[in-house]
Design a protein around this motif. Sequence first.
Motif, PDB file in Angstrom:
ATOM      1  N   SER A 285      -0.800 -14.075  -2.472  1.00 24.72           N
ATOM      2  CA  SER A 285      -0.098 -12.890  -1.963  1.00 24.72           C
ATOM      3  C   SER A 285      -0.858 -12.282  -0.785  1.00 24.72           C
TER       4      SER A 285
ATOM      5  N   ILE B 218       0.760 -11.837   3.252  1.00 28.87           N
ATOM      6  CA  ILE B 218       0.908 -10.557   3.955  1.00 28.87           C
ATOM      7  C   ILE B 218      -0.145 -10.376   5.045  1.00 28.87           C
TER       8      ILE B 218
ATOM      9  N   GLN C  99      -3.497 -10.109   4.804  1.00 34.46           N
ATOM     10  CA  GLN C  99      -4.460  -9.079   4.448  1.00 34.46           C
ATOM     11  C   GLN C  99      -5.761  -9.283   5.233  1.00 34.46           C
TER      12      GLN C  99
ATOM     13  N   LEU D   9       1.718  -6.553  -1.799  1.00 31.06           N
ATOM     14  CA  LEU D   9       3.008  -6.574  -1.124  1.00 31.06           C
ATOM     15  C   LEU D   9       2.899  -6.148   0.330  1.00 31.06           C
ATOM     16  N   ARG D  10       1.846  -5.424   0.673  1.00 31.55           N
ATOM     17  CA  ARG D  10       1.541  -5.097   2.054  1.00 31.55           C
ATOM     18  C   ARG D  10       0.040  -4.894   2.152  1.00 31.55           C
ATOM     19  N   PRO D  11      -0.525  -4.978   3.355  1.00 29.51           N
ATOM     20  CA  PRO D  11      -1.982  -4.939   3.483  1.00 29.51           C
ATOM     21  C   PRO D  11      -2.590  -3.633   2.995  1.00 29.51           C
TER      22      PRO D  11
ATOM     23  N   THR E 111      -5.271  -0.662   3.145  1.00 26.14           N
ATOM     24  CA  THR E 111      -5.814   0.034   4.298  1.00 26.14           C
ATOM     25  C   THR E 111      -6.774   1.122   3.837  1.00 26.14           C
TER      26      THR E 111
ATOM     27  N   SER F 137       2.666   6.277   3.516  1.00 22.97           N
ATOM     28  CA  SER F 137       2.323   5.173   2.629  1.00 22.97           C
ATOM     29  C   SER F 137       1.891   5.618   1.239  1.00 22.97           C
TER      30      SER F 137
END
Length: 303
Positions: free
Chosen positions: A115, A119, A121, A223-225, A227, A235
């Motif tokens: 995963s 994305i 990462q 599901l998304r990086p 941060t 976010s």
Amino acid sequence: RITQDFEGDAPKNTNSLNAPTKKTQPDPPRPSKNSNTNEKEKMLGDENPSDGLKNLKLQDHGIKTLEETMISMQGFLPSEDENLEQSQDGSSMYIVFSTDCGKFQHWQSYLLFFSAMRIRQPGFITRIASGCTDAQKSEAIEWHEEHIAVLSKRFRIFFTPRFSDIKDENGKSTGSDYKYFNKPFGVRYYLEHSDDFNYVEKTGNLENEDDFVIIIDPDMLLLRPLTTDFSDGSSVKFWNPFAKAIERKKKVVHGTPFGQTYGFSHTWMKFIKEAGPNSPALKVDERTADLHYQVGPPYIASK
């Protein structure tokens, strides 16, 4: 009958779907045997068939180029992997998660790494495996090289001793085992012994203290990086447990780590004795526990 659900004129043909229709166009001519070679050459390119093969488009023949396939499967090209070692702001992130050496957590690790690859990462992602026997360690290394290292050179595995043994006030083993100790003590062992941080034992300091460490769990999928900057306000939501609004920082900085809020309240405090007589947790009251310490992974902190 044929109908139309979108705005516009309905089709003129309202015959039943089962009604026979007349053929309005002749069948296309069948290619002759001698035309096969010419057709293939057209598919591959008029000037150089090998060049045409490299440039086949998805919409033409349903075949992706090698570059398109690698991006679709991996999320990035191998040549881009090095660029993902740092975030866009130039900082480095070290994402870690704690496991044992069992096959179940091999596959948990694979899904997490996969995963992260899809994305894109940024940063280095390390599986911390604790308490492995020599045979398990050899098997885990082989498994990692075969299944994980091929995804990205930034994906690693690091081994630590077993830390699950509960000790009494004199440092002697009580014979009890608490496997969850492997996470905090395994991460500390990694920080102190990994080549990533150049730990100085005399001072207790790490080089590159502006880099970040993120602790997650092996059963998580990205599901998304991840941060370290939440100032855009879109976010995350900042939780306030009390009626009065609390001013919170929006970026991870020294002395201000972040964590995901969980519904623990201060119930975790009944387990404080498990941490030993010198644990800083003994100095936390219930209000502070509710405000700052009912958190779980992802944990994000600067080094």
